[in-house]
Design a protein around this motif. Sequence first.
Motif, short mmCIF file in Angstrom:
data_model
loop_
_atom_site.label_atom_id
_atom_site.label_comp_id
_atom_site.label_asym_id
_atom_site.label_seq_id
_atom_site.Cartn_x
_atom_site.Cartn_y
_atom_site.Cartn_z
N LYS A 941 0.89 -1.16 0.00
CA LYS A 941 0.02 0.13 -0.12
C LYS A 941 0.84 1.45 0.01
N SER A 942 0.12 2.45 -0.25
CA SER A 942 0.66 3.58 -0.10
C SER A 942 1.17 3.78 1.20
N PRO A 943 2.21 4.86 1.50
CA PRO A 943 2.47 5.26 2.74
C PRO A 943 1.47 5.90 3.64
N VAL A 944 1.41 5.34 4.77
CA VAL A 944 0.15 5.88 5.35
C VAL A 944 0.53 6.98 6.36
N ILE A 945 -0.20 8.25 6.22
CA ILE A 945 0.12 9.27 7.16
C ILE A 945 0.02 9.27 8.45
N LYS A 946 0.81 9.45 9.32
CA LYS A 946 0.59 9.08 10.95
C LYS A 946 1.00 10.50 11.72
N PRO A 947 0.33 10.69 12.54
CA PRO A 947 0.57 11.81 13.34
C PRO A 947 1.97 12.01 13.88
N LEU A 948 2.60 13.22 13.83
CA LEU A 948 4.13 13.43 14.17
C LEU A 948 4.31 13.12 15.44
N ASP A 1015 2.64 11.34 -6.32
CA ASP A 1015 1.55 11.32 -5.45
C ASP A 1015 1.11 12.85 -5.02
N ILE A 1016 2.05 13.61 -4.75
CA ILE A 1016 1.69 15.02 -4.24
C ILE A 1016 1.12 15.61 -5.60
N LEU A 1017 1.40 15.29 -6.85
CA LEU A 1017 0.85 16.02 -7.90
C LEU A 1017 -0.35 15.49 -8.05
N SER A 1018 -0.70 14.36 -8.11
CA SER A 1018 -2.11 13.67 -8.50
C SER A 1018 -2.99 14.17 -7.23
N ASP A 1019 -2.61 14.32 -6.00
CA ASP A 1019 -3.52 14.99 -5.03
C ASP A 1019 -3.76 16.58 -5.36
N ASN A 1020 -2.81 17.14 -5.92
CA ASN A 1020 -2.96 18.58 -6.08
C ASN A 1020 -2.54 18.92 -7.47
N LYS A 1031 6.89 22.44 -0.25
CA LYS A 1031 6.19 22.85 0.98
C LYS A 1031 5.32 21.60 1.25
N GLU A 1032 4.51 21.27 0.32
CA GLU A 1032 3.44 19.88 0.78
C GLU A 1032 4.41 18.70 1.11
N GLY A 1033 5.59 18.58 0.29
CA GLY A 1033 6.44 17.55 0.87
C GLY A 1033 6.78 17.54 2.30
N MET A 1034 7.40 18.69 2.33
CA MET A 1034 7.69 18.92 3.92
C MET A 1034 6.73 18.46 4.75
N ILE A 1035 5.48 19.01 4.44
CA ILE A 1035 4.26 18.75 5.63
C ILE A 1035 4.05 17.24 5.82
N ARG A 1036 4.13 16.65 4.58
CA ARG A 1036 3.86 15.13 4.53
C ARG A 1036 5.16 14.44 5.14
#
Length: 1112
Positions: A941-948, A1015-1020, A1031-1036
């Motif tokens: 699966k794609s990487p799962v975004i978890k809390p920092l 992934d970032i470009l497909s989402d945005n 900037k979006e990559g740093m947030i993720r």
Amino acid sequence: MPATQKPMRYGHTEGHTDVCFDDSGSCIVTCGSDGDVRIWEDLDDDDPKSINVGEKAYSCALKNGKLVTAVSNNTIQVYTFPEGIPDGILTRFTTNANHVVFNGDGAKIGAGSSDFLIKVVDVMDCSQQKTLQGHDAPVLSLSFDPKDVFLVCAISWPLLQKCNDVINAKSICRLAWQPKSGKLLAVPVEKSVKLYRRETWNNQFDLSDNFISQALNIVTWSPCGQYLAAGSINGLIIVWNVETKDCIERVRHEKGYAICGLAWHPTCGRIAYTDAEGNLGLLENVCDSSGKTSSSKVVSNMVSSRVEKDYSELFDGDDTSNAGDFLNENAVETSFSKGILNHEEVADDAMLASGLPRQQSFLLYKDESPIGVPGLKTVASFLEDVEEDDQAGTVHELPLRTSQRPFYDGPMPTPRQKPFQSGSTPLHLTHRFMVWNSTGIIRCYSDEQDNAIDVEFHDTSIHHAIHLPNTLNYSVADLSHEAILLACESTDDLASRLHCLHFSSWDSSKEWMVDMPENEDIEALCLGQGWAAAATGALLLRLFTIGGVQKEIFSLPGPVVSMAGHGEQLLIVYHRGTGFDGDQCLGVQLLELGKKKKQILHGDPLPLTRKSYLVWVGFSAEGTPCYVDSEGIVRMLNRGLGNTWTPICNTREHCKGQSDHYWVVGIHENPQQLRCIPCKGAQFPPTLPRPAVAILPFKLPYCQTATEKGQMEEQFWRSVMFHNYLDYLAKNGYEYEKSTKSQAIKEQQSLLMKMLALSCKLQREFRCVELADLMTQNVVNFAIKYASRSRRLILAQRLGELAVKKAAELAITQVEGEEDFRNKLGAGYSDSATEGSQPWCQTQVEKDAEDSGETDDVEEKPETQKPGQNPFSKSANSSDVPAIKSVTSSNQGRVNPFKVTANSKESAVSVNLVRSTNILDNMDKSYKKSAALSRATNSEKSPVIKPLVPKPKSKQPSAVSYFQKKTSQSDKTEEMKEENPKNSSSEAPSLCSQNTENQRPKTGFQMWLEENRSDILSDNPDFSDEADIIKEGMIRFRVLSAEEREAWTTKAKGGTSVNGTEAKKRKHVVEESHEAENQKEKAKENLNLPKKQKPLDLSTNQKLSAFAFKLE
């Protein structure tokens, strides 16, 4: 016999008093400061009827059984006569009305007020009224033309002494038209009465007398039009014979009080008058029954027997035929008057042939008369139903003069609008606003007690309030967050001066002054960020720094009207020509005064509503030019449509009454607010009490806004227009909230989707495609789904074609963005061996090799170093160098970076090819290859975004080492010599070249970004700027767990990833031949590099790789 002066009697309390007769002359009607209207049957009436109309009554008029009064509560009231029953309020003003008069037939009344307005109201239907604007001072008096063509008013213009209130006026200037014919207009000016000829407006002659020692206050005509009576401010009443210009009566007031009311009896020689003390008087026998004047002066002048004969023959005949007509217009007709009439008959033919329209006087209403009557303003005909025979009679009464020019039967030129400062009130007011803007308020007080300027800031953190003396009579001002700018007109002794108070200066000198050259007055000024501008009467615009340094000077194409500044922008409005038929002809220039000075608008015409003028010009809080005209239309510059002007609001739609206005003080685009002050019955607010600011919404004048479709269309385009400033700020390098733009795009796309759904329901499929063309690619996909679910297959097909077209356009845009980013990388890291400086040919070779599956063959190709290749690529005989850290994509496995494989050539070529991979090249890989690589690395699966999660303390040394420099090349060289003494000679050239390049290795974030860029470009899909992607990559990346981020960091430091197949092969080689040697490397690494993290074993390495670097 001389006129008889009856003793005066008390009528009203002290103050202004007015008087008039009823239609039959049987009653005298007076009004005064006590608020009462009294009806006198005669001067000896001891019990007059009294009607209370208010606190004070300033004027009264009586006709056709209607009594109209101007009262202190700013209203015009009507009563029945003689009953005195209230019959309603005809109209209202913001201040007290000064004079009220009836027209010839009594159907309409005219009223003039101290708020510079004149209103013409229908007596029977008060909703039928017209407001006449454009006056520059309080209206003192009015007079209707007997032909109901003109309405003339007196104000404080050069003909009269200038005043700002009726109380301060030296003369109330009660002018009057000649009855019946209306050929002459009598105006009391100083110590004489000026008579102006109808239509031509030439000063025909003056009536004066040596006994007049002070200014005349009021004039009135006899009903026949032969005699003219005038009253002065020192109580003198004089009567002239207009034809002979002789003074036939002189009567002095008992106590010398000012005559403020004068009325001639409609049928006999009686004159009623009132004074400023409220007393009523009466003159009788002004003319005897035979029509002879009672003055001996006329008789003594007739020396010639010929004249005496003519005089006797003139009045011979039957007295009964002239009974009651002794004041008839035709009763006295000398040979001189006959000659005039003969000339007029000739003039009739000439004027009828010319076909001159009677409505030619509109020009005279708007400004000073160009024919030499500067103190009078005439109003265009408001009665359009005048009969043709009446019009013909009027034309026959015009004289023909030899010097008369041919009549012009075309459009009449419009007087030019005078310069003004936006947010200011008229100059003649004693208490006025010099400017009101988004920064603060500047008030000016110029009365007998004080002559000063007060400055108030909306935000007191900018500066505290300031009180300034106004000894130089400053008339123009502007205010910003940096300075206060003032200017005054030139006088006989002083030149026009520009005065700046730079309160934001960091030194002790906070003000400077500049005097203009001789005969050059400052007419308009404005402030910007770090600069000030002043436009002068010499058609010059002078620029200054905020500290007082003179900068550029350039000429204006025409006389300036107004200016505004905001940041680096300067907006100038000027007269570009002469307007016609009431229209102003204005031009506009927009300049940017930054480092790169340029002109945006090159004198383009400024659109205005028909027959309107400019009342406000400025910028929105976000820096977009705007302006307002006298009809209440607010317009804004539409930068997204070729710098055109778009109406965004009509303030008149929010006014409750016809005389109400909104005084604009500021415009905001985000939030959408029009800030203005409501003015009830006036065009501008008073200084006291402090007016309250109201907020009006914007609304573009789209059609059918009552329907759902029209409302959404208006909302969409208003949102687009009011967010154009974001593109302007981004283009010019200003900072702005990107969330604002994303929110605006979201709002616009939502409206488009709603309009598409509405069009779908209405079976307007072609319209749906037009709406989809305005959508982004992602929203078009939603539109396709909606069309499919609505079972509109043809529409879905069309939308699909549109989506493909938009995708192709987006791909082209992305490629252009990548090229720009690569150029930036190459420019920023030209001295280091980064991905931006790698040869693109190797990247292409690597892609082809991966696609064909012939990796081994491709790896043998780059055996020698060529120009443009990686300087760290190794030859066929070289071996791995530990100092070189290979960086590959995350879809490949991990091996020990210090292990020397059996096939050194294969390893070197693999490292070289992997190092040549650019960050942006991963976007071009197909989904098929990504799927194959994901199977090789057991990615599910794609990487799962978890809390920092905060990093544990045990990981801190590793984090510190991430920001520190790597071990020097010399230390690493010694390491390798100890490990591989045999290969030291072959490694030397490579190390030398490496030292010269000062390589900068990739970071863990860079490796993660190149893997997840797609992934970032497909989402945005709206991200076109590389900065947005980073900037979006740093947030993720920050959202990843500490272990995942640590794994990426470790990989960037020492780990080399290859694909799963290569990792498996190399695993066997390492286990069979170099296991012991690997243990030595680990031991030496722990000794020489204590800060570097201990490498994981291969099994753990594989598990971590499968966990951390997942692909879709």
